[in-house]
Design an enzyme around this catalytic site. Structure first.
Site, PDB file in Angstrom:
ATOM      1  N   LYS A 296       3.461  11.303   6.752  1.00  0.00           N
ATOM      2  CA  LYS A 296       2.666  11.128   7.967  1.00  0.00           C
ATOM      3  C   LYS A 296       3.272  11.837   9.178  1.00  0.00           C
ATOM      4  CE  LYS A 296       0.091   7.078   6.461  1.00  0.00           C
ATOM      5  NZ  LYS A 296      -1.116   7.824   6.110  1.00  0.00           N
TER       6      LYS A 296
ATOM      7  N   ASP B 179       9.773   2.756   1.482  1.00  0.00           N
ATOM      8  CA  ASP B 179       8.606   3.552   1.849  1.00  0.00           C
ATOM      9  C   ASP B 179       8.426   3.446   3.360  1.00  0.00           C
ATOM     10  OD1 ASP B 179       6.120   4.562   2.462  1.00  0.00           O
ATOM     11  OD2 ASP B 179       5.082   3.641   0.769  1.00  0.00           O
TER      12      ASP B 179
ATOM     13  N   PHE C 189       0.858  -1.172   0.000  1.00  0.00           N
ATOM     14  CA  PHE C 189       0.000   0.000   0.000  1.00  0.00           C
ATOM     15  C   PHE C 189       0.895   1.222   0.000  1.00  0.00           C
ATOM     16  CE2 PHE C 189      -2.353   3.531   1.770  1.00  0.00           C
ATOM     17  CZ  PHE C 189      -3.498   3.502   0.993  1.00  0.00           C
TER      18      PHE C 189
END
Length: 401
Positions: A255, A226, A141
């Site tokens: 984030k 990532d 994801f």
């Protein structure tokens, strides 16, 4: 109707139905706790998918935001501003790299990393035009843009969005043999999550990341990590790659980099990689804006002490000990994760992940399900030990009734 019901009804009437949130309406939050519009308090066991690593309204982050709001918030990259140099310098130092390319959201950073890898492949590695390939892992994801969902294996993420972007090879996560077979002379990058978050907090087999690092060096391929969810303290280290002593060629961050205040993301690499860009070839009006830089600088300063990483490690040990006790109960089939991050697979006989999340909400704990039977547990790193214990007790209470 109650205020909660009225607000949810209005949201359903005018908001596109691309989410299915739990039926709670948050009004205020502090630390690891949130309060709804009726005054009910909830322990946050999700932390905004790691965007809230430092909790809600951390005083240092709020102060940094207020101070910058009173000075300047946006210049665009048409002009220099006085926070940009420090942001790039300090984030590069935190990563042990040389250059930073700032963006806003996590998926923008992933898109930027893909563009970086392709441009590097053509200009540095010498891959023939239009032939660059990026190898990714099944179950990934990395976001929801058209390009990124083109290499997703999640039917919900992909359905009805074609035609899809070419140039990606998908291999099983954790399978070094498959990875080795997929990497060819036209491969420019391997893009991986060191721990797959959305798939259920999937930790790869020991030695997998080190093996990918060795393979990419051997084949002259960029290793792009990532670390949007796994990085910046979540797993007990600054970066999840550190658990195997691995330093990738490219970090993708987001984030928690914005401190839970606003979206901040970045691609971080050495000059050989990010130096391939020329003015006008890539950019973002808001990327690297003064407010974003101010927030990220405070986050970097907080991480530099190591206290949050240490806390995540210590409380993570407690969390995983308590969760492991549930696996022999017949109600939990598996527990995975690192640090203050866990995926708990619930026996289908107990209920779906969504049902568990809704029953936990009634007990004052907020989590989110994924892939049907998995509940994700990821409290802010500032959660008190007694609150963490209480939250786990509530989970057991739900599972055992």
């Amino acid at each position: 109707m109650t205020t909660t019901e009225a607000l949810i009804t209005a949201a359903d009437a005018h908001g596109a139905p691309n989410y299915d949130p739990l039926p709670v309406v948050i009004a205020t939050a502090e630390g690891a706790w949130m309060t709804d519009v009726e005054g009910r308090r909830y322990l946050d066991f999700l932390a905004g998918y790691s965007a809230l690593n430092f909790g809600h309204g951390h005083p240092r982050l709020v102060a940094a935001a207020k101070a910058q709001l009173e000075r300047v918030t946006l210049t665009s990259r048409a002009f220099h501003h006085d926070r940009f140099a420090a942001f790039c310098t300090e984030l590069a130092e935190l990563c042990g790299m040389e250059m930073v390319l700032p963006m806003n959201t996590g998926v923008e950073a992933v898109e930027t990393a893909v563009k970086t890898a392709r441009k590097w492949g053509y200009r540095v590695k010498g891959v023939p035009a239009e032939m660059a390939k990026v190898v990714v892992a099944a179950g990934n994801f990395h976001g929801r843009t058209t390009t990124v969902i083109s290499f997703s294996t999640d039917p919900e993420a992909r359905a009805d969005y074609g035609p899809y972007t070419p140039g990606f090879e998908i291999v099983p996560y954790g399978d070094l043999t498959a990875m080795r077979a997929a990497v060819t002379e036209n491969t420019v990058a391997v893009l991986l999550e060191p721990i797959q978050g959305e798939s259920g907090v999937i930790v790869p087999p020991e030695g997998y990341l080190a093996g990918v690092r060795e393979l990419t060096r051997e084949r002259d391929v960029l290793f792009v990590a990532d670390e949007i969810q796994s990085g910046l303290g979540r797993t007990g280290r600054t970066f999840a790659c550190e658990h195997e002593g691995v330093v990738p060629d490219v970090y993708v961050l987001g984030k928690a980099l914005g401190g839970g205040v606003l979206p901040v993301s970045a691609v971080v690499a050495n000059a050989e990689v990010l130096g391939v860009f020329r003015p006008g070839e890539h950019g973002s009006t808001f990327g690297g804006n003064p407010l974003a830089c101010a927030m990220a600088l405070e986050v970097i300063a907080m991480l530099r002490t190591g206290e949050f990483q240490e806390r995540a490690g210590e409380l993570g040990d407690l969390l995983h000990r308590r969760l492991a006790e549930m696996t022999g109960s017949g109600r939990v089939t598996a527990v995975r994760g690192r640090g203050l991050w866990a995926g708990v697979d619930v026996d289908p006989g107990v209920g779906s992940g969504r049902a568990v999340a809704e029953r936990l909400m009634e007990r004052g704990v907020l989590v989110k399900e994924t892939h049907g039977v998995t509940v994700r547990v990821a409290p802010p790193l500032v959660v008190a030990e007694e609150d963490l214990e209480w939250g786990v007790e509530q989970l057991w209470g739900v599972l055992s009734t």
